[in-house]
Design a protein around this motif. Structure first.
Motif, PDB file in Angstrom:
ATOM      1  N   LEU A 136      50.869  59.838  37.726  1.00  0.00           N
ATOM      2  CA  LEU A 136      49.705  60.499  37.000  1.00  0.00           C
ATOM      3  C   LEU A 136      47.972  59.948  35.795  1.00  0.00           C
ATOM      4  O   LEU A 136      46.646  59.946  36.346  1.00  0.00           O
ATOM      5  N   LYS A 137      48.197  58.709  35.271  1.00  0.00           N
ATOM      6  CA  LYS A 137      47.157  57.766  35.118  1.00  0.00           C
ATOM      7  C   LYS A 137      46.729  57.198  35.769  1.00  0.00           C
ATOM      8  O   LYS A 137      45.639  56.922  36.065  1.00  0.00           O
ATOM      9  N   ASP A 138      47.623  56.246  37.241  1.00  0.00           N
ATOM     10  CA  ASP A 138      47.388  55.425  37.655  1.00  0.00           C
ATOM     11  C   ASP A 138      45.895  56.237  39.241  1.00  0.00           C
ATOM     12  O   ASP A 138      45.476  55.792  40.121  1.00  0.00           O
ATOM     13  N   THR A 139      47.108  57.294  39.329  1.00  0.00           N
ATOM     14  CA  THR A 139      45.741  58.432  39.947  1.00  0.00           C
ATOM     15  C   THR A 139      44.368  58.486  39.765  1.00  0.00           C
ATOM     16  O   THR A 139      44.149  59.218  40.433  1.00  0.00           O
ATOM     17  N   TYR A 140      44.550  58.730  38.519  1.00  0.00           N
ATOM     18  CA  TYR A 140      43.494  59.375  37.734  1.00  0.00           C
ATOM     19  C   TYR A 140      42.179  58.486  37.865  1.00  0.00           C
ATOM     20  O   TYR A 140      41.124  59.621  38.181  1.00  0.00           O
ATOM     21  N   PHE A 141      42.394  56.966  37.656  1.00  0.00           N
ATOM     22  CA  PHE A 141      41.194  56.344  37.721  1.00  0.00           C
ATOM     23  C   PHE A 141      41.245  55.536  39.141  1.00  0.00           C
ATOM     24  O   PHE A 141      41.580  55.282  40.020  1.00  0.00           O
ATOM     25  N   SER A 142      39.145  55.504  39.199  1.00  0.00           N
ATOM     26  CA  SER A 142      39.147  54.977  40.909  1.00  0.00           C
ATOM     27  C   SER A 142      40.049  53.585  40.706  1.00  0.00           C
ATOM     28  O   SER A 142      39.288  53.169  39.848  1.00  0.00           O
ATOM     29  N   ILE A 186      46.247  44.841  52.374  1.00  0.00           N
ATOM     30  CA  ILE A 186      46.865  46.101  52.964  1.00  0.00           C
ATOM     31  C   ILE A 186      45.360  46.154  53.969  1.00  0.00           C
ATOM     32  O   ILE A 186      45.640  47.706  55.039  1.00  0.00           O
ATOM     33  N   LYS A 187      44.555  44.968  53.963  1.00  0.00           N
ATOM     34  CA  LYS A 187      44.055  45.469  55.304  1.00  0.00           C
ATOM     35  C   LYS A 187      43.770  45.073  56.542  1.00  0.00           C
ATOM     36  O   LYS A 187      43.338  45.414  57.155  1.00  0.00           O
ATOM     37  N   GLY A 188      44.827  44.420  56.235  1.00  0.00           N
ATOM     38  CA  GLY A 188      45.624  43.424  57.975  1.00  0.00           C
ATOM     39  C   GLY A 188      46.204  44.697  58.671  1.00  0.00           C
ATOM     40  O   GLY A 188      46.709  45.199  59.847  1.00  0.00           O
ATOM     41  N   LEU A 189      46.134  46.359  57.596  1.00  0.00           N
ATOM     42  CA  LEU A 189      47.523  47.135  58.334  1.00  0.00           C
ATOM     43  C   LEU A 189      46.848  48.059  59.370  1.00  0.00           C
ATOM     44  O   LEU A 189      46.964  48.951  60.131  1.00  0.00           O
ATOM     45  N   ASN A 190      44.687  48.177  59.170  1.00  0.00           N
ATOM     46  CA  ASN A 190      44.132  49.181  59.574  1.00  0.00           C
ATOM     47  C   ASN A 190      44.279  50.304  58.768  1.00  0.00           C
ATOM     48  O   ASN A 190      44.421  51.675  59.683  1.00  0.00           O
ATOM     49  N   GLU A 191      44.579  50.794  57.264  1.00  0.00           N
ATOM     50  CA  GLU A 191      45.711  51.789  56.890  1.00  0.00           C
ATOM     51  C   GLU A 191      44.216  52.656  56.978  1.00  0.00           C
ATOM     52  O   GLU A 191      43.275  52.282  56.017  1.00  0.00           O
ATOM     53  N   PRO A 192      44.297  53.775  57.400  1.00  0.00           N
ATOM     54  CA  PRO A 192      43.317  54.631  57.003  1.00  0.00           C
ATOM     55  C   PRO A 192      42.864  55.391  55.397  1.00  0.00           C
ATOM     56  O   PRO A 192      41.850  55.400  55.292  1.00  0.00           O
ATOM     57  N   LEU A 193      44.187  55.024  55.185  1.00  0.00           N
ATOM     58  CA  LEU A 193      43.571  55.466  53.936  1.00  0.00           C
ATOM     59  C   LEU A 193      43.381  54.593  53.312  1.00  0.00           C
ATOM     60  O   LEU A 193      42.212  55.168  52.376  1.00  0.00           O
ATOM     61  N   PHE A 194      42.615  53.575  52.733  1.00  0.00           N
ATOM     62  CA  PHE A 194      42.043  52.354  52.454  1.00  0.00           C
ATOM     63  C   PHE A 194      40.726  52.186  53.002  1.00  0.00           C
ATOM     64  O   PHE A 194      39.693  52.939  51.707  1.00  0.00           O
ATOM     65  N   ALA A 195      39.999  52.843  54.170  1.00  0.00           N
ATOM     66  CA  ALA A 195      38.470  53.412  54.268  1.00  0.00           C
ATOM     67  C   ALA A 195      38.380  54.581  53.465  1.00  0.00           C
ATOM     68  O   ALA A 195      37.077  55.159  53.025  1.00  0.00           O
ATOM     69  N   LEU A 196      39.320  55.465  53.548  1.00  0.00           N
ATOM     70  CA  LEU A 196      38.672  56.865  53.027  1.00  0.00           C
ATOM     71  C   LEU A 196      38.852  56.662  50.902  1.00  0.00           C
ATOM     72  O   LEU A 196      38.283  58.068  50.868  1.00  0.00           O
ATOM     73  N   GLU A 197      39.702  55.576  50.712  1.00  0.00           N
ATOM     74  CA  GLU A 197      40.087  56.209  48.972  1.00  0.00           C
ATOM     75  C   GLU A 197      38.103  55.748  48.626  1.00  0.00           C
ATOM     76  O   GLU A 197      37.629  56.021  48.185  1.00  0.00           O
ATOM     77  N   LYS A 198      37.887  54.585  49.511  1.00  0.00           N
ATOM     78  CA  LYS A 198      36.380  54.715  49.529  1.00  0.00           C
ATOM     79  C   LYS A 198      35.551  55.207  50.025  1.00  0.00           C
ATOM     80  O   LYS A 198      34.434  55.120  48.435  1.00  0.00           O
ATOM     81  N   GLU A 199      35.128  55.952  50.295  1.00  0.00           N
ATOM     82  CA  GLU A 199      34.765  57.718  50.237  1.00  0.00           C
ATOM     83  C   GLU A 199      34.178  58.016  49.310  1.00  0.00           C
ATOM     84  O   GLU A 199      33.786  59.221  49.083  1.00  0.00           O
ATOM     85  N   HIS A 200      36.156  58.704  49.123  1.00  0.00           N
ATOM     86  CA  HIS A 200      36.070  59.824  48.395  1.00  0.00           C
ATOM     87  C   HIS A 200      36.763  59.577  46.554  1.00  0.00           C
ATOM     88  O   HIS A 200      36.695  59.968  45.621  1.00  0.00           O
ATOM     89  N   GLY A 201      36.597  58.053  46.470  1.00  0.00           N
ATOM     90  CA  GLY A 201      36.192  57.799  44.871  1.00  0.00           C
ATOM     91  C   GLY A 201      38.427  57.373  44.148  1.00  0.00           C
ATOM     92  O   GLY A 201      38.700  56.138  43.207  1.00  0.00           O
ATOM     93  N   THR A 202      39.355  58.256  44.701  1.00  0.00           N
ATOM     94  CA  THR A 202      40.192  58.213  44.397  1.00  0.00           C
ATOM     95  C   THR A 202      41.112  58.799  45.621  1.00  0.00           C
ATOM     96  O   THR A 202      40.962  59.087  46.869  1.00  0.00           O
ATOM     97  N   ILE A 203      42.784  58.105  46.546  1.00  0.00           N
ATOM     98  CA  ILE A 203      43.625  58.181  46.907  1.00  0.00           C
ATOM     99  C   ILE A 203      43.674  60.172  46.904  1.00  0.00           C
ATOM    100  O   ILE A 203      43.982  60.552  47.713  1.00  0.00           O
ATOM    101  N   THR A 204      44.007  60.476  45.379  1.00  0.00           N
ATOM    102  CA  THR A 204      43.996  61.798  46.092  1.00  0.00           C
ATOM    103  C   THR A 204      43.302  63.416  46.544  1.00  0.00           C
ATOM    104  O   THR A 204      43.804  63.920  47.320  1.00  0.00           O
TER     105      THR A 204
END
Length: 465
Positions: A136-142, A186-204
């Protein structure tokens, strides 16, 4: 006088090599270009790690098990090849996670084990109270300001807490990459979440905005006659272009922007462009240029094995709620993951046997691959009994090993790949290194690389005198 055709050599006929060759041939025909494509395959078959075997009337994949539908590349190619009527989508949710001698089904919406809604963490019996607070703490912060490459473990631990990273996310990632997440960048995986987090601010926030990513039914596809349906179709369309039992042993620069490809150490082929679509572990066997070899001398490859078990119907006394099992690293188990084929795929559902596909071995476990088939079987049966309470002997079993087959995308892989491509562009124009060791892993990434590289080759040849 008719101008001589420019020749393109594609080394390897796995899904990457077949895709790039198909796209090249397609473009050559559409634009009536004076080019020809030759695919050089060292073995007697195409397909690489898409490896389907037929047993009686059923088809079983002994290599790659399915294709992720949450990425667009494979589906696009399947539609283009008109194979949609042969596709089947996964069912019965997602795998259970085996940890602390118990199976856990993550009932809430997740992406690779990570809760989509922050409050759903309270439903995770797998995670301790302290681990839930950390989530809960870590997902709150960008954390999107991070620009340097970090390990996949650090990336997720900083965003979802240590426990969710280790017990929920890692089993999903390790199933694909056969490696511990503290070793993968993490960048070598081409994980979609990596780019989406940058767009939306947090993983959740990213996950809430993209419900199509949620783990569950339809996340994966196969073909009723196995994944090799895809490579078989491509091979048939390229049958005039493929040369089997042609092992490339050296590639050297020659005159007038050409290359000499040495084949089987006894014949040579002059070409205008070369696409090497093999495992990155084979590069050192192909190139003698020390300066070039320096770029991939530290390349690491992991090994993985697969066992298909057939058990009598009802043999699983402690069955998972989902369509398989993912094993966390701390289990100290040989098993990495289990696919319950009867439950995951409709065409196996009515079989009068229980079909389990078991993947074993990790990048850090070299001992397992050195064991005999009997030793492997005994070790895995012991683990299956612990996990699923299977106490009966199997009807039959089939073991397949894939040594040095899985690339290990270490930290700074992306930077090294960028430097390598810049070196190739300067010193080896017209030479392209692609495949599962370069830019992401898995069928979708291989197809994407094949599509992109074909266009690069065409553009290069058009601009070469």
């Amino acid at each position: 006088m008719e101008k001589a055709k420019k020749r393109i050599a594609v080394v390897g006929s796995g899904i990457t090599g077949l895709t790039v060759a198909y796209r090249l041939q397609q473009t050559i025909k559409e634009q009536d270009l004076p080019y020809e494509v030759i695919v050089l395959e060292s073995s007697i078959r195409s397909g690489g790690k898409l490896y389907t075997m037929k047993f009686g009337e059923q088809f079983i994949d002994l290599g790659a098990e399915s294709i992720d539908t949450r990425l667009p590349d494979a589906i696009g190619l399947i539609k283009e090849l008109e194979l949609e009527d042969q596709v089947e989508y996964s069912q019965n949710g997602k795998p259970d996670i085996y940890a602390f001698n118990k199976l856990y089904q993550l009932d809430s919406d997740t992406y690779k084990g990570i809760p989509v809604k922050r409050t759903d963490i309270w439903k995770f019996d797998l995670i301790s109270f302290q681990g839930k607070l950390s989530f809960l703490k870590d997902t709150y912060f960008s954390r999107t300001e991070e620009s340097e490459e970090v390990s996949t473990r650090d990336y997720f631990a900083q965003r979802v807490g240590d426990e969710v990273a280790e017990y929920a996310a890692e089993p999903y990632i390790s199933k694909v990459y056969s490696s511990e997440i503290d070793e993968i960048g993490i960048k070598g995986l081409n994980e979609p979440l990596f780019a989406l987090e940058k767009e939306h601010g947090t993983i959740t926030k990213a996950l809430e905005a993209h419900p199509e990513l949620i783990d569950g039914d339809g996340n994966y596809l196969t073909f009723m006659d196995g994944l090799e349906t895809l490579t078989r179709e491509l091979s048939e369309r390229l049958q005039q272009n493929i040369r089997y039992s042609k092992k490339v042993t050296d590639i050297k620069k020659s005159i007038s922007h050409t290359y000499i490809v040495d084949i089987n150490k006894k014949e040579q082929l002059r070409v205008d462009s070369v696409v090497v679509a093999t495992d990155s572990g084979a590069y050192n066997q192909i190139f003698s240029d020390i300066e070039l070899s320096d770029y991939f001398k530290d390349t690491k490859m992991g090994s993985i094995g697969f066992v298909l078990f057939s058990f009598p119907k009802g043999a699983l006394k402690n069955p998972p709620e989902g369509n398989g099992v993912l094993s966390v690293r701390r289990n100290n188990s040989y098993i990495q993951s289990i696919v319950w084929l009867n439950k995951k795929w409709a065409h196996h559902a009515q079989k009068d046997e229980e079909l389990l596909g078991v993947y074993f071995g990790r990048s850090s476990d070299s001992i397992m691959m050195s064991l005999s088939n009997k030793q492997i079987e005994e070790a895995i049966l012991k683990d299956l009994n612990k996990m699923l309470s299977i106490e009966v002997d199997p009807n039959y079993r089939i073991i397949k090993r894939w040594p040095n087959a899985i690339p290990q995308f270490s930290v700074n892989h992306e930077e090294r790949t960028k430097n390598l491509n810049e070196f190739l562009e300067e010193k080896y124009p017209g030479l392209y290194l692609i495949g599962n060791g370069m830019d992401g892993f898995g069928v979708n990434n291989c197809i994407r690389q094949g599509n992109n590289t074909a266009m690069e080759v065409i553009n290069y040849l058009k601009n070469t005198i």
